[in-house]
Design an enzyme around this catalytic site. Structure first.
Site, PDB file in Angstrom:
ATOM      1  N   ASP A  79     -72.251 109.912   0.173  1.00  0.00           N
ATOM      2  CA  ASP A  79     -71.484 111.141   0.023  1.00  0.00           C
ATOM      3  C   ASP A  79     -72.477 112.294   0.175  1.00  0.00           C
ATOM      4  OD1 ASP A  79     -69.353 112.881  -0.634  1.00  0.00           O
ATOM      5  OD2 ASP A  79     -69.957 112.858  -2.742  1.00  0.00           O
ATOM      6  N   ASP A  81     -72.068 116.037  -1.488  1.00  0.00           N
ATOM      7  CA  ASP A  81     -72.232 116.846  -2.693  1.00  0.00           C
ATOM      8  C   ASP A  81     -72.631 115.991  -3.886  1.00  0.00           C
ATOM      9  OD1 ASP A  81     -71.560 119.503  -1.769  1.00  0.00           O
ATOM     10  OD2 ASP A  81     -69.523 118.755  -1.483  1.00  0.00           O
TER      11      ASP A  81
END
Length: 524
Positions: A79, A81
């Site tokens: 991912d 963030d």
């Protein structure tokens, strides 16, 4: 009879001083006088103070819920963030301030809200909000409310009121608003939720203090939708891109680059699946890794719509045109390095890459959106990024915490073993011990967070958050770059969990060592 009992207790206490398990000597159903019980208490406390403290835990270690041999992993997924990108606490201030301004400007909330200041020490992640009763609380793995962690606005709700409101402390599964329920209990699970929790609490407190009628459900959704709009509208991303030095943890940037280069250099396939758009990702990755960051990745997928990316199999991939800043119209039949893809779904990703099952290790910070479906549906190995972990470990390494827990565990065992009493004074003493146990619980909770305690533990059980973390994440760590401390052939082994009905083999082995030492002393 009294003399016999006193002699037995004396021998038991002497044994307590010698044994690592300070209460293996005290047997259930001991009936004793108040004086005898006080003596046992003194001896057990002295024994607990003489125990060697547990060694410090390494804050930057990686912890295992499930055995994971890295040698079997061929593909690493990430991912963006709070996984590849590590943010500073200033980001929460930004979200809080943008949120309160939008509430006043767009939804016409009272202008006094603009004077609110973000309190980074108020909340912890993983709390539940009851939209019907307007309460924040921490819930354990059995769906029980941890008393002492229920708040209406910024004020604690007394235990008796909580018990009356919920007819006890249990929250039925159907009342939960995730997985098996569609009820009013919403969990604040992602890292952006902390400013959201604080803003909701401050607004509710403002309404109460100023005698303004409010519906907690409307307050909840007004603020949640406002904060979500900061993401979807691009307002938050624009602010971050203008202040990368302020919002990105620059100390981690070089380590992130080192990790990606290390994995790629070892022949591992790398991919990125994020809900954010390409312009935002590109600016951040250039800042952290360099203009050639895409050379390290085999597949880059943006605007992925997680968790729908993993749950649904019908949204096709589209190629993102960097020049037009828009997707192309043609179908995607194969995935190539150097291209940027958006949306899509896991099924098509697997078909076009052949990446499946335990050869894939995917890292994310959101236990549900990032980790649940890859783990449960597809057999990917998963790693959770929990930034709060490092601070919590540092607190649990403190001597005040260790000594408090040692005594609390010994006291709990003493209460368990000595609870069968017939004399009024002895029964009263057990109640005094229980009160001391409760005070220790509150104190150790306050060392993490005065309002809600630890992210991972209630007084004696894992939290609802940690149970999901343990189920959906094979490993977890405070930062993705902790991987640099381990070789690509390292195997993560979980600790053997002692079940309630199993004997403590560790304590038994220590007792054997102690007994062996006693024999050696006698022989000399």
């Amino acid at each position: 009879m009294a003399a016999t009992m006193a002699g037995s207790l004396s021998r038991a206490c002497n044994l307590c001083l010698r044994m690592p398990s300070v209460l293996s000597c005290v047997k259930r159903s001991y009936v004793a006088s108040k004086v005898e019980m006080q003596e046992v208490y003194k001896q057990v406390k002295a024994a607990s103070e003489k125990l060697q403290p547990m060694p410090d835990q390494e804050p930057e270690a990686i912890f295992s819920n499930n055995e994971l041999p890295l040698r079997d992993v061929e593909v690493y997924g990430f991912d963006y963030d709070y996984t590849l990108a590590t943010y500073t606490p200033e980001l929460h201030n930004l979200i809080f301030n943008l949120g309160k301004e939008a509430l006043v400007r767009t939804l016409k909330y009272p202008k006094e809200i603009l004077d609110f200041e973000y309190d980074s020490d108020f909340a912890v992640r993983g709390l539940h909000f009851d939209t019907k009763k307007g309460l924040f609380m921490k819930i354990d793995q059995f769906h029980n409310i941890q008393l002492g962690t229920v708040y209406r606005g910024l004020k604690s709700v007394p235990d008796q009121e909580v018990i009356a409101l919920y007819e006890g402390t249990h929250i039925p599964m159907t009342n939960m608003n995730s997985f098996y329920g569609v009820g009013q209990m919403h969990q604040m699970i992602d890292l952006f939720a902390l400013p959201e929790v604080t803003l909701i609490s401050q607004v509710i407190s403002f309404f109460i203090e100023n005698n303004i009628m409010y519906d907690p459900e409307y307050v909840f959704y007004d603020i949640r939708n406002t904060v979500q709009t900061l993401h979807t509208s691009g307002v938050l991303h624009d602010a971050i891109m203008k202040g990368l030095d302020q919002y990105l943890n620059t100390d981690k940037c070089y380590e992130t680059k080192m990790l990606l280069e290390k994995l790629a250099g070892e022949g591992k396939k790398l991919f990125l699946v994020t809900n954010s758009g390409f312009p935002f990702i590109d600016v951040g990755m250039r800042y952290m890794v360099g203009s050639d960051w895409r050379d390290l990745f085999d597949i880059v997928i943006v605007n992925a719509r997680k968790p729908k990316f993993f749950k649904e199999g019908y949204r096709p991939f589209r190629v993102y045109d960097e020049r037009k800043k828009a997707p192309e119209w043609g179908p995607v039949t194969s995935m190539k390095k150097g291209c940027i893809y958006q949306q899509g779904n896991h099924i098509e990703l697997q078909k076009m890459t052949g990446w499946y099952g335990p050869k894939v290790l995917y890292f994310g910070d959101h236990v549900y959106s990032d980790l649940a479906d890859p783990s449960l549906r597809y057999g990917w190995r998963t790693g959770a990024i929990i930034p709060e972990l490092e601070a919590e470990i540092n607190k649990q390494n403190s001597e005040v915490y260790k000594s408090s827990v040692r005594w609390m565990v010994a006291l709990q065992h003493l209460i368990d073993e000595m609870q069968y009493q017939n004399e009024a004074e002895s029964k009263e003493l057990v109640q005094i011990w229980l009160q001391e146990r409760d005070e220790l619980r509150i104190f150790t909770k306050s060392l993490f967070n005065p309002q809600f305690g630890s992210l991972f533990r209630t007084y004696h059980n894992p939290t609802y958050f940690f149970r999901r973390l343990a189920r959906f994440a094979d490993i977890y760590m405070s930062s993705l770059t902790n991987l640099l401390r381990y070789s690509s052939s390292y195997t993560f082994y979980p600790h053997r969990i002692l079940l309630p009905h199993e004997p403590s083999l560790y304590s038994q082995s220590l007792q054997c060592v102690e007994n062996r030492g006693d024999l050696d002393s006698q022989e000399k």
